[in-house]
Design an enzyme around this catalytic site. Structure first.
Site, mmCIF file in Angstrom:
data_model
loop_
_atom_site.group_PDB
_atom_site.id
_atom_site.type_symbol
_atom_site.label_atom_id
_atom_site.label_comp_id
_atom_site.label_asym_id
_atom_site.label_seq_id
_atom_site.Cartn_x
_atom_site.Cartn_y
_atom_site.Cartn_z
ATOM 1 N N TRP A 121 0.846 -1.188 0.000
ATOM 2 C CA TRP A 121 0.000 0.000 0.000
ATOM 3 C C TRP A 121 0.885 1.243 0.000
ATOM 4 O O TRP A 121 1.610 1.418 -0.991
ATOM 5 C CB TRP A 121 -1.105 -0.072 1.078
ATOM 6 C CG TRP A 121 -0.732 -0.204 2.519
ATOM 7 C CD1 TRP A 121 -0.811 0.769 3.481
ATOM 8 C CD2 TRP A 121 -0.266 -1.392 3.192
ATOM 9 N NE1 TRP A 121 -0.406 0.263 4.693
ATOM 10 C CE2 TRP A 121 -0.076 -1.047 4.555
ATOM 11 C CE3 TRP A 121 0.033 -2.690 2.805
ATOM 12 C CZ2 TRP A 121 0.387 -1.954 5.512
ATOM 13 C CZ3 TRP A 121 0.493 -3.607 3.754
ATOM 14 C CH2 TRP A 121 0.662 -3.231 5.078
ATOM 15 N N ASP A 122 0.904 2.073 1.020
ATOM 16 C CA ASP A 122 1.597 3.374 0.928
ATOM 17 C C ASP A 122 2.990 3.234 0.303
ATOM 18 O O ASP A 122 3.800 2.434 0.765
ATOM 19 C CB ASP A 122 1.771 3.984 2.317
ATOM 20 C CG ASP A 122 0.456 4.332 2.978
ATOM 21 O OD1 ASP A 122 -0.589 3.877 2.513
ATOM 22 O OD2 ASP A 122 0.483 5.051 3.990
ATOM 23 N N ALA A 165 4.147 4.578 7.305
ATOM 24 C CA ALA A 165 4.745 5.315 6.182
ATOM 25 C C ALA A 165 5.823 6.322 6.580
ATOM 26 O O ALA A 165 5.893 6.775 7.724
ATOM 27 C CB ALA A 165 3.654 6.023 5.404
ATOM 28 N N ARG A 213 2.450 10.681 12.620
ATOM 29 C CA ARG A 213 3.092 9.709 11.731
ATOM 30 C C ARG A 213 3.438 10.304 10.368
ATOM 31 O O ARG A 213 3.179 11.459 10.092
ATOM 32 C CB ARG A 213 2.162 8.507 11.555
ATOM 33 C CG ARG A 213 0.789 8.815 10.976
ATOM 34 C CD ARG A 213 0.002 7.506 10.834
ATOM 35 N NE ARG A 213 -1.294 7.661 10.222
ATOM 36 C CZ ARG A 213 -2.459 7.572 10.871
ATOM 37 N NH1 ARG A 213 -2.491 7.362 12.169
ATOM 38 N NH2 ARG A 213 -3.589 7.712 10.221
ATOM 39 N N ASP A 214 4.021 9.454 9.543
ATOM 40 C CA ASP A 214 4.289 9.738 8.128
ATOM 41 C C ASP A 214 5.317 10.854 7.914
ATOM 42 O O ASP A 214 5.052 11.837 7.186
ATOM 43 C CB ASP A 214 2.978 10.075 7.370
ATOM 44 C CG ASP A 214 1.935 8.975 7.461
ATOM 45 O OD1 ASP A 214 2.270 7.882 7.960
ATOM 46 O OD2 ASP A 214 0.779 9.205 7.052
ATOM 47 N N GLU A 237 -3.365 12.870 5.984
ATOM 48 C CA GLU A 237 -2.342 11.834 5.959
ATOM 49 C C GLU A 237 -1.237 12.135 4.944
ATOM 50 O O GLU A 237 -1.451 12.759 3.910
ATOM 51 C CB GLU A 237 -2.990 10.496 5.611
ATOM 52 C CG GLU A 237 -4.155 10.187 6.557
ATOM 53 C CD GLU A 237 -4.326 8.720 6.801
ATOM 54 O OE1 GLU A 237 -3.745 8.227 7.779
ATOM 55 O OE2 GLU A 237 -5.036 8.066 6.021
HETATM 56 C C1 FRU Z 1 -2.354 5.890 4.937
HETATM 57 C C2 FRU Z 1 -1.932 5.407 6.314
HETATM 58 C C3 FRU Z 1 -0.714 6.170 6.783
HETATM 59 C C4 FRU Z 1 -0.057 5.201 7.704
HETATM 60 C C5 FRU Z 1 -0.342 3.882 7.023
HETATM 61 C C6 FRU Z 1 -0.464 2.700 7.955
HETATM 62 O O1 FRU Z 1 -2.762 4.875 4.092
HETATM 63 O O2 FRU Z 1 -2.982 5.547 7.221
HETATM 64 O O3 FRU Z 1 -1.042 7.395 7.390
HETATM 65 O O4 FRU Z 1 1.301 5.461 7.859
HETATM 66 O O5 FRU Z 1 -1.532 4.046 6.301
HETATM 67 O O6 FRU Z 1 -0.616 1.510 7.256
#
Ligand code: FRU
Length: 446
Positions: A73-74, A144, A225-226, A312
């Site tokens: 995913w991310d 992420a 996060r991120d 996000e």
């Molecule tokens: C976005 C998210 C990010 C996070 C990740 C966790 O898709 O929510 O903010 O880091 O997925 O899986």
């Protein structure tokens, strides 16, 4: 206001954190004139799907698994210090959160691991493996981040979620990093000689909500996060952007006129009481002199109090000397009385700090089509305006995303993408954007 009252408390926590850690977090200084911009209810109420922002339908069941054996995913790309896509002996590198393909979609976040891929042409990718040696990263799983290369090294930033070795999953989120060496030859790319992993930032409770604050009172999420690397081309200063929530507890939060919009709009618009739970923000910290042991937390670039709960993976692309600040959000993260799609949202300013105006009037840049509202998510705009995202859930009919976990495993697997979505080509003119066309999944170059 919350911030001023909480200064003393915040100074105490900072002293405590400095005493127990090997890094220095410089306290947030009171700034002359708080430059935090508000994404207002008035602006968000203008969100509308149109042909410039709506993605074509994707049949996600037809997409090839990007990483056979894994859900991904991310996704993010290795850049140089200035934010350009890096080329290591001709190789491009991307990173993605991943989990084995037999894990139920709803569980992938609980065991997320960062894996990397390399490619010569920026279109066809080979799985390199786990970014970090197994078990070396902080947190019980990694969420992420971003990655930057300089002088043959990789500086990898990520979210350390939970705590290593914990028996019961916990959700604390901290911004972390490690530095390693890049080895590239004609066969591919690998990373070696990683230094210690370290925590760079934790929420201060003043500008950025702690988990404990978020847990007081019903409703409302928690995010810290991120981490996303950003170097300001104008000043040469370096930063991390991140996803946060405005500091304080829900009972500290009071509706302010600047959350609503113009007096004319406020005069005819009722703000439902439940909107108080939305407090998403986009955080920023300065990496002083490019030294990762000197990080200064700054007031948020943008807040969405009473508007949206999750902003996000915030990131900035500089174009024509303008700062384009992008972020992702979900249908179910809008405050009561507002609505918006699973989408990429954006703001533009002439300076890094302050002055952000929503793109296209509302902030909406791209959205899933109404007939497939969850088909993709977690879009990231690259410097060439190629937008990478992942295929999420397709063709759910009348189900909402929250219902998916109650369906059979067969249903869940067959409606989950867990792979890259078609890359979207975006164009930008001033404060207007347009979805131009789509390219094959994984295309980071034209
Ligand atoms: C976005 C998210 C990010 C996070 C990740 C966790 O898709 O929510 O903010 O880091 O997925 O899986």
């Amino acid at each position: 206001m919350i911030r001023k009252n909480m200064k003393t408390w915040s100074a105490l926590t900072l002293v405590a954190s400095i005493a127990t850690s090997s890094f220095t977090v410089l306290p947030v200084q009171a700034q002359d004139g708080d430059q935090t911009v508000h994404w207002t209810r008035e602006q968000a109420s203008k969100i509308e799907l149109n042909q410039d922002n709506t993605l074509p339908y994707t049949d996600i069941s037809k997409l090839e698994k990007f990483a056979p054996g894994y859900h991904v995913w991310d996704t993010w790309a290795l850049t140089d210090r200035d934010g350009n896509i890096a080329s290591i002996k001709g190789w491009k590198v991307i990173f993605a959160l991943s989990a084995p393909a037999d894990v139920l979609p709803g569980k992938v976040h609980d065991i997320a691991t960062i894996r990397y891929f390399y490619s010569k042409n920026g279109k066809d990718w080979t799985l390199g493996g786990e970014l970090f040696p197994t078990g070396s990263a902080l947190g019980s799983r990694q969420w992420a981040g971003s990655a930057m290369t300089d002088d043959g090294k990789i500086h990898a930033f990520y979210t350390a979620t939970g705590h290593k070795g914990e028996e019961r999953l916990t959700y604390e989120q901290r911004l972390a990093m490690a530095t390693g060496e890049i080895v590239a030859d004609n066969k591919g790319v690998r990373f070696e000689n990683w230094g210690d992993h370290r925590i760079l930032l934790e929420p201060d409770g003043n500008y950025y909500q702690t988990k404990e604050q978020a847990q007081q009172g019903e409703g409302g999420g928690y995010a810290f996060r991120d981490p996303m690397w950003f170097k300001d081309p104008q000043s040469g200063k370096e930063y991390l952007l991140f996803e946060g929530n405005s500091g304080g507890t829900v009972t500290d939060r009071k509706l302010q006129p600047e959350y609503v919009g113009s007096p004319e709009y406020a005069g005819q618009h009722n703000v439902p009481a439940g909107a108080v739970h939305a407090n998403g923000n986009i955080g920023i910290a300065e990496v002083e002199g490019g030294d990762f042991s000197k990080i200064k937390l700054l007031p948020p670039l943008l807040e969405a109090n009473y508007v949206n709960e999750e902003l996000e993976r915030p990131h900035i692309v500089v174009k024509d000397k303008k700062y384009y600040l992008f972020t992702d959000s979900h249908i179910n993260k809008y405050a009561e009385g507002l609505s918006g799609p699973e989408g990429l949202y954006g703001f533009v300013s002439d300076s890094l700090i302050g002055g952000y105006q929503p793109l296209n009037g509302s902030g909406l840049v791209l959205a899933n089509p109404p007939q497939n509202p969850y088909q993709a998510y977690s879009w990231l705009v690259l410097p060439n305006l190629n937008v990478v995202g992942f295929a999420h859930f397709g063709d759910l009919g009348n189900l909402s995303i929250g219902d998916v976990g109650n369906q059979t495993p067969e249903y869940q697997f067959s409606h989950f993408g867990g792979t890259l979505a078609p890359t979207v080509k975006l164009s930008i003119k001033g404060d207007r954007t347009k979805v131009e066309n789509e390219l094959n999944p994984g295309t980071i170059k034209q």
